[in-house]
Design a protein around this motif. Structure first.
Motif, mmCIF file in Angstrom:
data_model
loop_
_atom_site.group_PDB
_atom_site.id
_atom_site.type_symbol
_atom_site.label_atom_id
_atom_site.label_comp_id
_atom_site.label_asym_id
_atom_site.label_seq_id
_atom_site.Cartn_x
_atom_site.Cartn_y
_atom_site.Cartn_z
ATOM 1 N N GLY A 1 0.855 -1.181 0.021
ATOM 2 C CA GLY A 1 0.122 -0.024 -0.040
ATOM 3 C C GLY A 1 0.617 1.336 0.005
ATOM 4 N N LYS A 2 1.960 1.136 0.030
ATOM 5 C CA LYS A 2 3.149 2.478 -0.034
ATOM 6 C C LYS A 2 3.182 3.108 -1.352
ATOM 7 N N THR A 3 2.928 2.287 -2.413
ATOM 8 C CA THR A 3 3.268 2.848 -3.699
ATOM 9 C C THR A 3 1.929 2.704 -4.667
ATOM 10 N N ILE A 4 1.488 3.808 -5.330
ATOM 11 C CA ILE A 4 0.460 3.655 -6.249
ATOM 12 C C ILE A 4 1.295 3.770 -7.873
ATOM 13 N N ALA A 5 0.787 2.784 -8.816
ATOM 14 C CA ALA A 5 1.197 2.825 -9.991
ATOM 15 C C ALA A 5 0.159 3.258 -10.901
ATOM 16 N N THR A 6 0.178 3.929 -11.845
ATOM 17 C CA THR A 6 -0.765 4.607 -12.894
ATOM 18 C C THR A 6 -0.404 4.347 -14.343
ATOM 19 N N ALA A 7 -1.283 4.165 -15.146
ATOM 20 C CA ALA A 7 -1.139 3.924 -16.480
ATOM 21 C C ALA A 7 -1.732 5.223 -17.016
ATOM 22 N N SER A 8 -1.366 5.575 -18.284
ATOM 23 C CA SER A 8 -1.929 7.004 -18.996
ATOM 24 C C SER A 8 -1.770 6.721 -20.695
ATOM 25 N N LYS A 9 -2.641 7.421 -21.046
ATOM 26 C CA LYS A 9 -2.523 7.707 -22.588
ATOM 27 C C LYS A 9 -1.339 8.518 -22.991
ATOM 28 N N ASP A 10 -0.587 8.912 -22.134
ATOM 29 C CA ASP A 10 0.649 9.755 -22.440
ATOM 30 C C ASP A 10 1.740 8.625 -22.690
ATOM 31 N N TYR A 11 1.684 7.480 -22.755
ATOM 32 C CA TYR A 11 2.571 6.270 -23.208
ATOM 33 C C TYR A 11 3.448 6.066 -21.799
ATOM 34 N N THR A 12 3.015 6.611 -20.879
ATOM 35 C CA THR A 12 3.915 6.119 -19.383
ATOM 36 C C THR A 12 3.037 5.565 -18.696
ATOM 37 N N VAL A 13 3.996 5.094 -17.671
ATOM 38 C CA VAL A 13 3.511 4.516 -16.492
ATOM 39 C C VAL A 13 4.176 5.231 -15.373
ATOM 40 N N ARG A 14 3.622 5.832 -14.102
ATOM 41 C CA ARG A 14 4.186 6.682 -13.228
ATOM 42 C C ARG A 14 3.856 5.778 -11.822
ATOM 43 N N LEU A 15 5.091 5.859 -10.904
ATOM 44 C CA LEU A 15 4.907 5.400 -9.438
ATOM 45 C C LEU A 15 4.698 6.486 -8.525
ATOM 46 N N ASP B 1 4.464 7.980 -4.379
ATOM 47 C CA ASP B 1 4.275 7.773 -3.018
ATOM 48 C C ASP B 1 2.882 7.948 -2.239
ATOM 49 N N THR B 2 2.439 6.744 -1.734
ATOM 50 C CA THR B 2 0.948 7.203 -1.271
ATOM 51 C C THR B 2 0.768 8.140 -0.411
ATOM 52 N N ASP B 3 1.694 8.166 0.958
ATOM 53 C CA ASP B 3 1.472 9.158 1.896
ATOM 54 C C ASP B 3 1.622 10.586 1.474
ATOM 55 N N THR B 4 2.875 10.879 0.649
ATOM 56 C CA THR B 4 3.009 12.283 0.132
ATOM 57 C C THR B 4 2.597 12.656 -1.135
ATOM 58 N N GLY B 5 1.953 11.492 -2.010
ATOM 59 C CA GLY B 5 1.508 11.868 -3.510
ATOM 60 C C GLY B 5 2.685 12.303 -4.512
ATOM 61 N N ARG B 6 3.954 12.040 -4.105
ATOM 62 C CA ARG B 6 5.249 12.731 -4.730
ATOM 63 C C ARG B 6 5.152 11.842 -5.988
ATOM 64 N N ASN B 7 5.685 12.042 -7.106
ATOM 65 C CA ASN B 7 5.913 11.056 -8.269
ATOM 66 C C ASN B 7 7.428 10.602 -8.049
ATOM 67 N N ILE B 8 7.141 9.347 -7.864
ATOM 68 C CA ILE B 8 8.729 8.653 -7.632
ATOM 69 C C ILE B 8 9.451 8.271 -8.865
ATOM 70 N N LYS B 9 8.619 7.804 -9.858
ATOM 71 C CA LYS B 9 9.531 7.447 -10.929
ATOM 72 C C LYS B 9 8.567 7.467 -12.286
ATOM 73 N N THR B 10 8.943 7.594 -13.352
ATOM 74 C CA THR B 10 8.022 7.762 -14.753
ATOM 75 C C THR B 10 8.760 6.711 -15.501
ATOM 76 N N LEU B 11 7.977 5.453 -15.741
ATOM 77 C CA LEU B 11 8.688 4.395 -16.688
ATOM 78 C C LEU B 11 8.043 4.651 -18.210
ATOM 79 N N THR B 12 9.117 4.625 -18.902
ATOM 80 C CA THR B 12 9.059 5.085 -20.288
ATOM 81 C C THR B 12 9.712 4.083 -21.223
#
Length: 765
Positions: free
Chosen positions: A139-153, A155-166
């Protein structure tokens, strides 16, 4: 006598003690009094603590209220001051501990407290619609997929974008964590499933068996297998360690939108656009049950935590709960007014969350099927918005056929105006703010009293959709612009009606006082000048007409020259497929060639490359008597006046065509094509499939000898689409569609843009 004195003595002693007390007793009494005082102080202290606690609770409540009040201002785009609505919802997910509910959509990722249902965060950063969301097992990380061709990770607590997978070359539609949280799987329209290392963000493996876009991915509970559902109508099972395709399940008749493993991993549930849900034996790949209760596409399927129930969401507007063993429907959850996109169980299985594209999320009790909570707003896309003159109210028109009024300060929906029977395309306030005019695809203009919400008048006369409405500055006239409408005849054929007029209406009587004709295509926008003496109307025919208003009459003042503006060249950043389709189809034409008697004998496609100049394949027009072109989505025919230039080696022709007001497409620079690159094709396949748009990849660059080089692409080129544009992810033309060869399988080709550039250079010289 002695006894008498003794009695008096005892009585004296007793009185003495009563009056003066015993020293030891006094100490006890004092001690007791001190204890009482101490207890009173403790009580006071406790009361103070309670008051302090109440103050803290009130402060927290105030903070929550403040946060809720400000939710409309979270992470706004530059220059925006407020957001009304939460955007369209594509997918929802609970955190493993049941504390959070994440909703992914067009605005970003909304994080709700699952208990209070208050929004706590909005995660933004994706440059396209967020299509999928998944929590890591801890539950510490959220992964999201988008039409912008990327996956982003995140931080659940802070809402900070940790990584962008391209790495994906097209929209990513699904993302899922492995059970141990070390791997992420993502499925994309680029036909691939990619596996990523969660810690490093590195692309570990790319799985490439699918022949169309991958819409859904899911790990088995033991993490050894991935199931992927695709637009190629199949489900592939993959070995996570080797990346090999173990099995392909092939009984669905349309796109597979959702795949989900049962908690014990023995069953896979799949949902499809063919309207069915299928249950498969994971080991054998056998279809053990097919559920066909839904009346439309099934978008999502999900197992309950105990594996006994599956929840399915469909475009028929329902969520169904079915028994896994028997396949029977246990409950049908009804309440959504349009299709349901996503469904998910809470970790304890007691609550089901469902979400749809209109930004509505509903929570349901699993046992009773009761709708507990609804986040409400429009139930379909918002097409038009307008401020009241005093700025206190916003009117919005939607594809849900309603007009809604919103308080600008609070964002609260104050009234919903119901009466239109089709999309509301345009809304406008009268100058005094007392009346709203709304234009609709139902071909009417309606006038509404803003105070009561009552429909005052319905103005009829347009023969097509009303795209724009506008009040004159004095409020006495309403101008409305008509466009195209589609409807079905009793025998099921599509009837297209085109209204290219501007109509003027008397506000008081509702009478149509004047109909202004002169545009040759739909009228998209109308506007009065500040002094009310002139109306400007903009049309799909590429012109702006200015009209003189005299009383309730009018005369045409001037007609602007047909506008053929050069398209603004895309600046490096990839566009969405929707944006590319809109650009390409606006400049694509249907070419019809005729014999000497005017009978149509063949057809093809082409696109605008310069003012009144269209490119197509030479074989489309060669040896034919005459012909005309027609822009996609319009009825007006434009005669071909001649062949400006031709290249017989490359099968290219430049045609001169009069009156085509469409923007030329941008041509990519030479050599900007790579194998594996995403491409799109626009064209007009034979069989009344005008304006078809499809995607694919560059499969190869083939040298055909004698200075001839063609692009091999996987996007289909059907008969009639020859001559259409082939575009890259930036919306630039990289080739001209030319042919399909059948040698065991369809091979589709395009003529590289460098040959088209050479032909245009000859013309300019």
């Amino acid at each position: 006598m002695l006894r008498r004195y003794a009695f008096i003595f005892v009585l004296f002693l007793f009185s003495f003690f009563v009056l003066f007390g015993c020293p030891s007793g006094q100490d006890d009494i004092k001690s007791a009094q001190d204890d009482v005082q101490s207890e009173q102080e403790d009580v006071k202290s406790a009361r103070d603590s309670v008051k302090s606690g109440q103050d803290d609770v009130k402060s927290t409540q105030d903070d929550v209220k403040s946060a809720q009040d400000d939710v409309h201002q979270w992470n706004l785009p530059e220059d925006a001051v407020r957001r009304i609505g939460r955007g369209s919802i594509r997918e929802i997910a609970y955190s493993p501990d049941g504390q959070w509910l994440a909703a992914a959509g067009s605005v970003g990722i909304w994080i709700y407290d699952a208990h209070t249902l208050n929004p706590v965060k909005l995660l933004t950063g994706h440059t396209g619609i967020v299509t999928s969301v998944s929590f890591s097992p801890d539950g510490k990380t959220i992964a999201t997929a988008s039409k912008d061709y990327t996956v982003r990770l995140w931080d659940t607590d802070t809402g900070r974008n940790i990584k962008t997978l391209t790495g994906h070359t097209s929209a990513v539609f699904s993302v899922s964590f492995s059970p141990n949280g070390k791997t992420i799987a993502s499925g994309s329209v680029d036909y691939t499933v990619r596996l990523w290392d969660t810690d490093t963000g590195r692309n570990i493996k790319t799985l490439t068996e699918h022949t169309s876009g991958v819409i859904s991915v899911s790990f088995s509970p033991d993490g050894k297998t991935i199931a992927s559902g695709s637009r190629d109508n199949t489900i592939c099972l993959w070995d996570v360690n080797t990346g090999k395709n173990i099995k392909t399940l092939t009984e669905h008749a349309d796109h597979v939108n959702s795949v989900h493993f049962s908690p014990d991993g023995k069953i896979i549930a799949t949902a499809s656009w063919d309207g069915s849900v299928r249950l498969w034996d994971t080991n054998t790949g056998r279809n053990i049950k097919t559920l066909t209760e839904h009346a439309d596409h099934v978008n999502s399927v999900y197992f309950s935590p105990d594996g006994k129930i599956i929840a399915t969401a469909s475009w028929d507007g329902t969520v169904r709960l079915s028994d896994v063993n028997t396949g029977k429907t246990l409950k049908t959850l009804i309440g959504h007014t349009i299709g349901v996109q996503s469904v998910s169980f809470s970790p304890n299985g007691k609550i089901i969350a469902s979400g749809i594209l209109d930004a509505t999320v509903r929570l349901w009790e699993t046992d009773t099927g009761r709708n507990i909570k609804t986040f409400t707003g429009h139930t379909d896309y918002v097409v038009s918005v307008s401020f009241s003159p005093d700025g206190k109210t916003i009117a919005s028109g939607s594809r849900d056929n309603t007009v809604r009024l919103w308080d600008t300060n609070t964002g609260r929906n104050t009234k919903t105006l119901i009466g239109h029977t089709d999309y509301v395309v345009s809304v406008s306030f009268s100058p005094d703010g007392k009346t709203i005019a709304s234009g609709s695809a139902d071909k009417t203009v309606r006038l509404w009293d803003i105070n009561t919400g009552r429909n005052i008048k319905t103005l009829t006369g347009h023969t097509g959709s009303v795209e724009s409405v506008s009040f004159s500055p004095n409020g006495q006239i309403i101008a409305s612009g008509g466009a195209v409408s589609l409807s079905f005849s009793p025998n099921g054929q599509i009837i297209k009606s085109l209204d290219d007029t501007v109509r003027l209406w008397d506000t008081d009587t509702g009478r149509n006082t004047k109909t202004l004709t002169g545009h040759t295509s739909g009228v998209e926008s109308v506007s009065f000048s500040p002094n009310g003496k002139t109306i400007a109307s903009g049309s799909w025919d590429g012109t702006i007409l200015l009209w003189a208003v005299s009383g309730f009459g009018s005369e045409r003042l001037t007609r602007s020259e047909p506008q053929t503006p050069k398209q603004r060249r895309p600046v490096g950043q990839a566009q969405t497929s929707e944006q590319i389709a809109e650009t390409a189809l606006a400049s694509t034409v249907l070419i019809v060639m005729e014999d000497a008697d005017g009978e149509a004998i063949s057809s093809g496609s082409g696109f605008v490359v310069d003012e009144e100049m269209i490119v197509t394949n030479l074989h489309v027009v060669e040896g034919v008597f005459r012909g005309y072109v027609k822009r996609v989505g319009t009825e007006r025919r434009h005669r071909i006046t001649g062949i400006v230039a031709m290249d017989t080696d490359q099968d290219l022709a430049l045609l001169s065509v009069s009156g085509v007001a469409a923007p030329p497409l941008w041509l990519a620079r030479d050599g900007e094509v790579a194998v594996g690159e995403q491409v799109y094709v626009a064209g007009n396949p034979i069989g009344f499939l005008e304006g078809t748009f499809s995607d694919g990849l560059v499969s190869g660059i083939r040298d055909l000898g004698v200075g001839r080089e063609w692009l091999q692409i996987s996007a289909p080129i059907s008969e009639g689409s020859s001559g259409g544009p082939v575009l890259n992810k930036h919306g630039e033309v990289i080739g001209v569609a030319v042919a399909t060869l059948k040698v065991g399988q369809n091979l589709n080709f395009a003529i590289p843009v460098k040959y088209l550039r050479g032909l245009l250079d000859k013309v300019s010289r």
